[in-house]
Design a protein around this motif. Structure first.
Motif, PDB file in Angstrom:
ATOM      1  N   ARG A   1       0.836  -1.234   0.046  1.00 16.53           N
ATOM      2  CA  ARG A   1       0.092   0.038  -0.230  1.00 16.53           C
ATOM      3  C   ARG A   1       0.864   1.298   0.140  1.00 16.53           C
ATOM      4  NH1 ARG A   1      -1.943  -1.066   6.053  1.00 16.53           N
ATOM      5  NH2 ARG A   1      -0.143  -0.261   7.197  1.00 16.53           N
ATOM      6  N   ASP A   2       2.298   1.323   0.430  1.00 14.38           N
ATOM      7  CA  ASP A   2       3.233   2.350   0.328  1.00 14.38           C
ATOM      8  C   ASP A   2       3.188   2.783  -0.930  1.00 14.38           C
ATOM      9  OD1 ASP A   2       3.455   2.615   3.134  1.00 14.38           O
ATOM     10  OD2 ASP A   2       4.599   0.859   3.310  1.00 14.38           O
ATOM     11  N   PHE A   3       3.133   2.135  -1.886  1.00 14.24           N
ATOM     12  CA  PHE A   3       3.362   2.499  -3.362  1.00 14.24           C
ATOM     13  C   PHE A   3       2.255   3.423  -3.863  1.00 14.24           C
ATOM     14  CE2 PHE A   3       6.101  -1.295  -3.334  1.00 14.24           C
ATOM     15  CZ  PHE A   3       6.992  -0.786  -3.940  1.00 14.24           C
TER      16      PHE A   3
ATOM     17  N   LYS B   1       2.005   3.492 -12.831  1.00 15.05           N
ATOM     18  CA  LYS B   1       1.117   3.381 -11.395  1.00 15.05           C
ATOM     19  C   LYS B   1      -0.023   2.589 -11.838  1.00 15.05           C
ATOM     20  CE  LYS B   1       1.048   6.551  -8.111  1.00 15.05           C
ATOM     21  NZ  LYS B   1       0.830   8.026  -7.452  1.00 15.05           N
ATOM     22  N   ALA B   2      -0.746   2.763 -12.738  1.00 22.10           N
ATOM     23  CA  ALA B   2      -1.950   2.012 -13.104  1.00 22.10           C
ATOM     24  C   ALA B   2      -1.651   0.698 -13.182  1.00 22.10           C
ATOM     25  CB  ALA B   2      -2.576   2.700 -14.561  1.00 22.10           C
ATOM     26  N   ARG B   3      -0.410   0.139 -14.045  1.00 23.36           N
ATOM     27  CA  ARG B   3      -0.218  -1.117 -14.387  1.00 23.36           C
ATOM     28  C   ARG B   3       0.265  -1.696 -13.144  1.00 23.36           C
ATOM     29  NH1 ARG B   3       2.623  -0.289 -18.552  1.00 23.36           N
ATOM     30  NH2 ARG B   3       4.420   0.204 -17.699  1.00 23.36           N
ATOM     31  N   GLY B   4       0.993  -1.106 -12.569  1.00 25.72           N
ATOM     32  CA  GLY B   4       1.815  -1.518 -10.974  1.00 25.72           C
ATOM     33  C   GLY B   4       0.691  -1.799  -9.785  1.00 25.72           C
ATOM     34  N   PHE B   5      -0.417  -1.018  -9.962  1.00 25.35           N
ATOM     35  CA  PHE B   5      -1.587  -0.965  -8.888  1.00 25.35           C
ATOM     36  C   PHE B   5      -2.222  -2.235  -9.385  1.00 25.35           C
ATOM     37  CE2 PHE B   5      -2.052   3.598  -7.942  1.00 25.35           C
ATOM     38  CZ  PHE B   5      -0.607   3.559  -7.347  1.00 25.35           C
ATOM     39  N   ARG B   6      -2.532  -2.605 -10.657  1.00 23.95           N
ATOM     40  CA  ARG B   6      -3.090  -3.914 -10.659  1.00 23.95           C
ATOM     41  C   ARG B   6      -2.344  -5.365 -10.331  1.00 23.95           C
ATOM     42  NH1 ARG B   6      -2.717  -3.022 -15.937  1.00 23.95           N
ATOM     43  NH2 ARG B   6      -4.587  -1.637 -15.752  1.00 23.95           N
ATOM     44  N   GLU B   7      -1.045  -5.077 -10.827  1.00 17.82           N
ATOM     45  CA  GLU B   7       0.000  -6.142 -10.225  1.00 17.82           C
ATOM     46  C   GLU B   7      -0.059  -6.373  -8.626  1.00 17.82           C
ATOM     47  OE1 GLU B   7       3.734  -5.210 -11.694  1.00 17.82           O
ATOM     48  OE2 GLU B   7       3.561  -5.910 -13.439  1.00 17.82           O
ATOM     49  N   LEU B   8      -0.366  -5.395  -8.139  1.00 15.68           N
ATOM     50  CA  LEU B   8      -0.151  -5.420  -6.451  1.00 15.68           C
ATOM     51  C   LEU B   8      -1.512  -5.656  -5.922  1.00 15.68           C
ATOM     52  CD1 LEU B   8       2.267  -2.389  -5.961  1.00 15.68           C
ATOM     53  CD2 LEU B   8       2.745  -4.862  -5.718  1.00 15.68           C
ATOM     54  N   GLY B   9      -2.602  -5.663  -6.747  1.00 11.32           N
ATOM     55  CA  GLY B   9      -4.063  -5.610  -6.105  1.00 11.32           C
ATOM     56  C   GLY B   9      -4.458  -4.364  -5.198  1.00 11.32           C
ATOM     57  N   LEU B  10      -4.125  -3.319  -5.692  1.00  7.82           N
ATOM     58  CA  LEU B  10      -4.306  -2.227  -5.011  1.00  7.82           C
ATOM     59  C   LEU B  10      -5.654  -1.468  -5.443  1.00  7.82           C
ATOM     60  CD1 LEU B  10      -0.819  -0.637  -4.607  1.00  7.82           C
ATOM     61  CD2 LEU B  10      -2.038  -1.832  -2.826  1.00  7.82           C
ATOM     62  N   TYR B  11      -6.389  -1.950  -6.463  1.00  7.96           N
ATOM     63  CA  TYR B  11      -7.674  -1.373  -6.897  1.00  7.96           C
ATOM     64  C   TYR B  11      -8.961  -2.035  -5.991  1.00  7.96           C
ATOM     65  CZ  TYR B  11      -5.485   0.587 -10.989  1.00  7.96           C
ATOM     66  OH  TYR B  11      -4.684   1.284 -11.952  1.00  7.96           O
TER      67      TYR B  11
ATOM     68  N   PHE C   1       7.636  -6.405  -5.804  1.00  5.80           N
ATOM     69  CA  PHE C   1       6.546  -6.743  -4.640  1.00  5.80           C
ATOM     70  C   PHE C   1       5.658  -7.519  -5.049  1.00  5.80           C
ATOM     71  CE2 PHE C   1       8.916  -3.990  -1.973  1.00  5.80           C
ATOM     72  CZ  PHE C   1       8.381  -3.727  -0.802  1.00  5.80           C
ATOM     73  N   ALA C   2       5.153  -7.404  -6.298  1.00 10.45           N
ATOM     74  CA  ALA C   2       4.142  -8.327  -6.732  1.00 10.45           C
ATOM     75  C   ALA C   2       4.604  -9.614  -6.883  1.00 10.45           C
ATOM     76  CB  ALA C   2       3.707  -7.839  -8.243  1.00 10.45           C
ATOM     77  N   ASN C   3       5.940 -10.011  -7.012  1.00 12.27           N
ATOM     78  CA  ASN C   3       6.465 -11.312  -6.932  1.00 12.27           C
ATOM     79  C   ASN C   3       6.849 -11.752  -5.497  1.00 12.27           C
ATOM     80  OD1 ASN C   3       6.610 -11.208  -9.834  1.00 12.27           O
ATOM     81  ND2 ASN C   3       8.774 -10.932  -9.857  1.00 12.27           N
ATOM     82  N   GLY C   4       6.394 -10.861  -4.509  1.00 14.19           N
ATOM     83  CA  GLY C   4       6.759 -11.388  -3.118  1.00 14.19           C
ATOM     84  C   GLY C   4       7.774 -10.803  -2.305  1.00 14.19           C
ATOM     85  N   ALA C   5       8.504  -9.669  -2.838  1.00 17.23           N
ATOM     86  CA  ALA C   5       9.722  -8.956  -2.538  1.00 17.23           C
ATOM     87  C   ALA C   5       9.216  -8.333  -1.224  1.00 17.23           C
ATOM     88  CB  ALA C   5      10.149  -8.175  -3.479  1.00 17.23           C
ATOM     89  N   ARG C   6      10.221  -8.251  -0.315  1.00 17.27           N
ATOM     90  CA  ARG C   6      10.376  -7.497   0.774  1.00 17.27           C
ATOM     91  C   ARG C   6      11.318  -6.209   0.860  1.00 17.27           C
ATOM     92  NH1 ARG C   6      12.260  -9.780   5.085  1.00 17.27           N
ATOM     93  NH2 ARG C   6      13.437 -11.366   4.080  1.00 17.27           N
ATOM     94  N   GLY C   7      10.948  -5.245   1.538  1.00 20.91           N
ATOM     95  CA  GLY C   7      11.701  -4.016   1.538  1.00 20.91           C
ATOM     96  C   GLY C   7      11.870  -3.300   2.929  1.00 20.91           C
ATOM     97  N   ILE C   8      12.959  -2.476   3.043  1.00 19.06           N
ATOM     98  CA  ILE C   8      12.780  -2.013   4.465  1.00 19.06           C
ATOM     99  C   ILE C   8      13.641  -0.542   3.979  1.00 19.06           C
ATOM    100  CG2 ILE C   8      12.920  -4.014   5.886  1.00 19.06           C
ATOM    101  CD1 ILE C   8      15.919  -3.662   6.348  1.00 19.06           C
ATOM    102  N   ASN C   9      13.434   0.386   5.170  1.00 16.95           N
ATOM    103  CA  ASN C   9      14.370   1.524   4.915  1.00 16.95           C
ATOM    104  C   ASN C   9      14.859   1.843   6.279  1.00 16.95           C
ATOM    105  OD1 ASN C   9      13.812   3.169   2.281  1.00 16.95           O
ATOM    106  ND2 ASN C   9      11.824   2.525   2.951  1.00 16.95           N
TER     107      ASN C   9
END
Length: 270
Positions: free
Chosen positions: A139-141, A222-232, A184-192
């Motif tokens: 959701r941070d994206f 973003k439109a394409r990425g949100f679809r990959e991430l299930g953010l709609y 992230f759509a592939n399951g990646a994890r990220g930290i800052n």
């Protein structure tokens, strides 16, 4: 012992900025790494400056024609030997402990993307900072890229599984957003990391280079990425943000960012 490769695309930076960037890399407290530089068909002075360093850790590549940032980054990755890819831009600089902190965090967490909070500077010196979410979720994206691209360390296998940086007019200047969302759509994890380990050159010239067409591309990415991430459907309202920001004149946008910093002691990417 993990292998580390620093990847740096270069296209006609100011000579003093390039020297500062290279010096900050080569003077890191952790010294066991290679620096893969891809010269994107720059003027001859770029090669001359790099040659001045005479450091065996430097791997120099040159594109026969200008291919853009994503193409140059992919060339760096293909030539690199490291498992951990540390990004660096040619007009920014790293604090001396940056590489060691990224390596330690990778060994501790195994995260696919590791970045940090950053300092902001211009020709007058450091003027602020930008902080990012500590543990990044999908959701941070929605609002913006939740990492500073130049400050990132990336797990090589995760980048390759995502298809590397996309090289296309449709993703130009948004290639990191596209790559990170696919990861992230592939399951990646990220930290800052909470430390400010990277200094980003945020000046009037950089802001002025941002064109409205870049914002239009960002919406498509973003439109394409949100679809990959299930953010709609939530993501629909966030697609308008780049277009609104893109209509703000550069000088006014700079003033807004300055006021945000003065009020809160930090800024978020607009």
């Amino acid at each position: 012992m993990i292998g580390i490769s620093v990847i740096m695309p270069v296209y006609n930076p100011e000579p003093s900025e390039l020297k500062r960037a290279l010096s900050s890399v080569l003077s890191q407290s952790m010294r066991d790494f290679e620096l893969v530089v891809c010269d994107d068909c720059s003027e001859p002075y770029v090669h001359e400056i790099i040659n001045e360093y005479n450091d065996g850790r430097i791997v120099y590549l040159r594109n026969e024609k200008n291919g853009g940032c994503a193409y140059s980054l992919n060339r760096c990755i293909e030539a690199a030997h490291g498992e951990l890819l540390i990004r660096h831009d040619a007009d920014d600089y790293s604090l001396p402990e940056r590489f060691g902190a990224l390596k330690d965090a990778y060994e501790r967490t195994g995260a696919d993307i590791i970045s940090s909070n950053i300092l902001l500077f211009d020709e007058s010196g450091e003027w602020g900072h930008r902080d990012y979410p500590e543990r990044v979720e999908k959701r941070d994206f929605l609002f913006a890229v939740p990492f500073m691209h130049g400050a990132c360390a990336l797990k090589r296998s995760s980048v390759e599984a995502a298809g590397m940086y996309p090289v296309s007019r449709d993703t130009a200047r948004c290639e990191e957003y596209a790559l990170f969302m696919t990861m992230f759509a592939n399951g990646a994890r990220g930290i800052n990391l909470r430390e400010r380990l990277y200094a980003f050159n945020e000046n009037q010239a950089a802001i002025a280079r941002r064109r409205y067409s870049d914002k239009v591309r960002e919406v498509k990415v973003k439109a394409r990425g949100f679809r990959e991430l299930g953010l709609y459907p939530r993501g629909i309202v966030y697609l308008a943000k780049p277009l609104i920001v893109g209509m703000i004149p550069p000088k006014l946008l700079a003033k807004i960012k300055d006021k945000v910093f003065d009020r809160r002691g930090e800024t978020n990417e607009l």
